[in-house]
Design a protein around this motif. Structure first.
Motif, PDB file in Angstrom:
ATOM      1  N   ALA A  65       0.799  -1.189  -0.086  1.00 46.74           N
ATOM      2  CA  ALA A  65      -0.050   0.020  -0.136  1.00 46.74           C
ATOM      3  C   ALA A  65       0.759   1.154  -0.169  1.00 46.74           C
ATOM      4  O   ALA A  65       0.503   2.150  -0.763  1.00 46.74           O
ATOM      5  N   TRP A  66       2.078   1.227   0.971  1.00 44.95           N
ATOM      6  CA  TRP A  66       2.775   2.101   0.608  1.00 44.95           C
ATOM      7  C   TRP A  66       3.678   2.617  -0.536  1.00 44.95           C
ATOM      8  O   TRP A  66       3.640   3.749  -1.136  1.00 44.95           O
ATOM      9  N   THR A  85       9.323   3.947 -15.263  1.00 45.26           N
ATOM     10  CA  THR A  85       9.707   2.675 -15.725  1.00 45.26           C
ATOM     11  C   THR A  85      10.309   1.793 -14.667  1.00 45.26           C
ATOM     12  O   THR A  85      10.122   0.486 -14.332  1.00 45.26           O
ATOM     13  N   SER A  86      11.262   2.586 -13.713  1.00 45.05           N
ATOM     14  CA  SER A  86      11.709   1.908 -12.826  1.00 45.05           C
ATOM     15  C   SER A  86      10.898   1.428 -11.693  1.00 45.05           C
ATOM     16  O   SER A  86      10.935   0.369 -11.116  1.00 45.05           O
ATOM     17  N   PHE A  87       9.715   2.349 -11.406  1.00 48.43           N
ATOM     18  CA  PHE A  87       8.737   1.959 -10.522  1.00 48.43           C
ATOM     19  C   PHE A  87       7.957   0.865 -10.873  1.00 48.43           C
ATOM     20  O   PHE A  87       7.805  -0.060 -10.061  1.00 48.43           O
ATOM     21  N   ILE A  88       7.593   0.710 -11.901  1.00 49.07           N
ATOM     22  CA  ILE A  88       6.899  -0.602 -12.708  1.00 49.07           C
ATOM     23  C   ILE A  88       7.541  -1.758 -12.311  1.00 49.07           C
ATOM     24  O   ILE A  88       7.160  -2.901 -12.006  1.00 49.07           O
ATOM     25  N   PHE A  89       8.967  -1.727 -12.863  1.00 52.07           N
ATOM     26  CA  PHE A  89       9.857  -2.810 -12.744  1.00 52.07           C
ATOM     27  C   PHE A  89       9.962  -3.225 -11.104  1.00 52.07           C
ATOM     28  O   PHE A  89       9.933  -4.389 -10.946  1.00 52.07           O
ATOM     29  N   ASN A  90      10.201  -2.232 -10.354  1.00 52.83           N
ATOM     30  CA  ASN A  90      10.187  -2.379  -8.842  1.00 52.83           C
ATOM     31  C   ASN A  90       8.818  -3.179  -8.296  1.00 52.83           C
ATOM     32  O   ASN A  90       8.912  -4.205  -7.572  1.00 52.83           O
ATOM     33  N   MET A  91       7.763  -2.730  -8.790  1.00 49.71           N
ATOM     34  CA  MET A  91       6.405  -3.235  -8.269  1.00 49.71           C
ATOM     35  C   MET A  91       6.309  -4.435  -8.800  1.00 49.71           C
ATOM     36  O   MET A  91       5.843  -5.462  -8.111  1.00 49.71           O
ATOM     37  N   ARG A  94       8.567  -6.897  -6.803  1.00 53.28           N
ATOM     38  CA  ARG A  94       8.408  -6.699  -5.248  1.00 53.28           C
ATOM     39  C   ARG A  94       7.050  -7.431  -5.097  1.00 53.28           C
ATOM     40  O   ARG A  94       6.839  -8.018  -4.074  1.00 53.28           O
ATOM     41  N   PHE A  95       6.095  -7.095  -5.824  1.00 56.80           N
ATOM     42  CA  PHE A  95       4.577  -7.616  -5.577  1.00 56.80           C
ATOM     43  C   PHE A  95       4.062  -8.203  -6.828  1.00 56.80           C
ATOM     44  O   PHE A  95       3.081  -8.095  -7.611  1.00 56.80           O
ATOM     45  N   LYS A  96       4.501  -9.642  -6.872  1.00 53.50           N
ATOM     46  CA  LYS A  96       4.629 -10.222  -8.226  1.00 53.50           C
ATOM     47  C   LYS A  96       2.894 -10.745  -8.153  1.00 53.50           C
ATOM     48  O   LYS A  96       2.569 -10.846  -9.345  1.00 53.50           O
ATOM     49  N   ASP A  97       2.296 -11.069  -7.208  1.00 52.36           N
ATOM     50  CA  ASP A  97       0.851 -11.473  -7.325  1.00 52.36           C
ATOM     51  C   ASP A  97      -0.030 -10.587  -7.891  1.00 52.36           C
ATOM     52  O   ASP A  97      -0.985 -10.938  -8.299  1.00 52.36           O
ATOM     53  N   ASP A  98       0.218  -9.250  -7.594  1.00 53.26           N
ATOM     54  CA  ASP A  98      -0.676  -8.113  -8.087  1.00 53.26           C
ATOM     55  C   ASP A  98      -0.011  -7.572  -9.222  1.00 53.26           C
ATOM     56  O   ASP A  98      -0.954  -6.718  -9.667  1.00 53.26           O
ATOM     57  N   TRP A  99       1.190  -7.404  -9.507  1.00 56.45           N
ATOM     58  CA  TRP A  99       1.802  -6.485 -10.168  1.00 56.45           C
ATOM     59  C   TRP A  99       2.556  -7.355 -11.328  1.00 56.45           C
ATOM     60  O   TRP A  99       3.701  -7.683 -11.193  1.00 56.45           O
ATOM     61  N   ARG A 100       1.785  -7.646 -12.468  1.00 56.36           N
ATOM     62  CA  ARG A 100       2.562  -8.520 -13.501  1.00 56.36           C
ATOM     63  C   ARG A 100       1.664  -8.454 -14.901  1.00 56.36           C
ATOM     64  O   ARG A 100       0.641  -7.617 -14.952  1.00 56.36           O
TER      65      ARG A 100
END
Length: 128
Positions: A65-66, A85-91, A94-100
């Motif tokens: 959430a943060w 781009t860096s943010f999306i790569f990080n997400m 970091r949060f593979k279940d929700d961000w793919r």
């Protein structure tokens, strides 16, 4: 014969602290460091202490959430120099279940068709 080895460093107060770490956007390795324990102990405490496992799960949701809040605000100009781009790569990592990326494969006879969808949000347009 008693237990062999060093006594556990586990402290029930770790549960509250790990949730606070999650609210600051930390991942598990950083949480372990904040608790002053090695990462292997951090992982094993989750298996041994159910209350700690629950606290870590809660902390990781707070962390997500943060990060999502930071990205949402930055998308609309709150963070100078924001690198989407860096943010999306990080997400995604970091949060593979929700961000793919959503990948679907359809089979039709001997032919397989793969479809990849990506949603691009224009920060200049309200509601994407």
């Amino acid at each position: 014969m008693g237990k062999v080895g060093r006594p556990s460093e586990y402290n029930p107060d770790f549960c509250e602290r790990v949730i606070e770490c999650g609210k600051e956007g930390m991942g598990k390795c950083e949480m372990a460091s904040e608790l002053g324990i090695c990462y292997n102990s951090f992982e094993s405490y989750q298996q041994i202490h159910p209350e700690f496992m629950k606290a870590v799960k809660d902390a990781l949701r707070h962390s997500q959430a943060w990060w999502e809040s930071q990205g949402r605000k930055a998308t609309f100009g709150a963070t100078p120099g924001f690198n989407a781009t860096s943010f999306i790569f990080n997400m995604k990592n970091r949060f593979k279940d929700d961000w793919r990326d959503k990948v679907e494969t359809e089979h039709s006879g001997n032919l397989a068709i793969t479809k990849v969808e990506r949603v691009i949000v224009d920060p200049q347009t309200p509601n994407g």
